[in-house]
Design an enzyme around this catalytic site. Structure first.
Site: not given
Length: 198
Positions: A118-119, A92, A88-89, A138
Site C-alpha cells: 500500500c503506502h 507519510e 495506511g496513513r 497503492y
C-alpha cells in the site's frame, strides 16, 4: 527455520496490513517485532480501516488499538532477518524519522527480505532504496515510487529481496510470495488428508 522479523508501524497505519501479516508470520513460527518511533514495547498505536467502495479514493474509519511488542530505540536492524512495512496513513510521517530510514537502508544494503504494501513504499522511496527495482504500491503512490527510480507494475511483485502489493485485498498472494523469499515451505501431507477423509 524461524526468522526474526522487524515490522515498522505507526498511528493510523492500515489495520489489516498490520494485524494480518503480524499474525500470519507469527503463526508460521517467526518472531515478529512491531515497533514505532518514540513509543515503547507495551504502548499501543491506533490503526485505521481503509475500504474501497467505488469512490475515487478509499474510505477511512477508526480501527483497533495494536500493542507494540518491541521498542524502536532498542532495535539493531543487523539482528533481524527481514522487514515488513505496512501501509495506511502512517508511512507519510514515519518516513520523517532517520532511525526508520536507516533501518530500511540496512535491509536493502544487506539484501535481506523486505515486504511492503500500500503506502508502505513511501518509506522505501524516502530511504532512497528503490532505484532499479520493479514493484507495485497503492496506485496513488505510483508517481512517488517511480520518482525514486523503480518500474511500477499493476500486480503483486517480487524483485530480488523486495515483495510488494497494492493493498490488503492482495494479502494472500503478497504473503505467499514473501514466504517464498523467506524460505518458508508449507507441505501438505496428502496421505494424512486421505486418512482424515476415511
Amino acid at each position: 527455520m524461524p526468522k526474526k522479523i522487524l515490522m515498522i508501524v505507526g498511528d493510523f497505519g492500515e489495520d489489516l496490513e498490520i494485524m494480518v501479516p503480524f499474525q500470519a508470520l507469527d503463526m508460521l513460527g517467526h518472531d515478529v517485532h512491531a515497533v514505532c518511533p518514540e513509543k515503547e514495547a507495551g504502548e499501543k498505536i491506533k490503526t485505521a480501516v481503509h475500504d474501497f467502495r467505488g469512490d475515487q479514493t478509499y474510505l477511512e474509519e477508526r480501527g483497533h488499538d495494536f500493542e507494540l511488542n518491541a521498542t524502536m530505540a532498542d532495535v539493531d536492524p543487523a539482528e533481524y532477518d527481514a522487514l515488513v512495512v505496512p501501509g495506511g496513513r502512517a508511512p507519510e510521517y514515519l518516513r520523517g524519522y532517520d532511525e526508520v530510514l536507516d533501518a530500511v537502508r540496512h535491509f536493502f544494503d544487506a539484501e535481506k527480505p523486505v515486504a511492503a504494501i500500500c503506502h508502505g513504499p513511501q518509506i522505501l522511496a524516502a530511504a532512497d532504496v528503490l532505484d532499479g527495482y520493479e514493484m507495485t504500491s497503492y496506485p496513488a503512490v505510483q508517481a512517488e515510487v517511480e520518482g525514486a527510480g523503480c518500474a511500477w507494475v499493476d500486480e503483486v511483485t517480487t524483485d530480488r529481496n523486495l515483495v510488494t502489493a497494492q493493498a490488503w485485498p492482495d494479502h494472500a498472494e503478497w504473503l505467499r510470495q514473501f514466504m517464498t523469499v523467506l524460505g518458508d515451505e508449507i507441505v501438505h501431507d496428502d496421505a494424512a488428508v486421505a486418512a482424515d477423509d476415511d
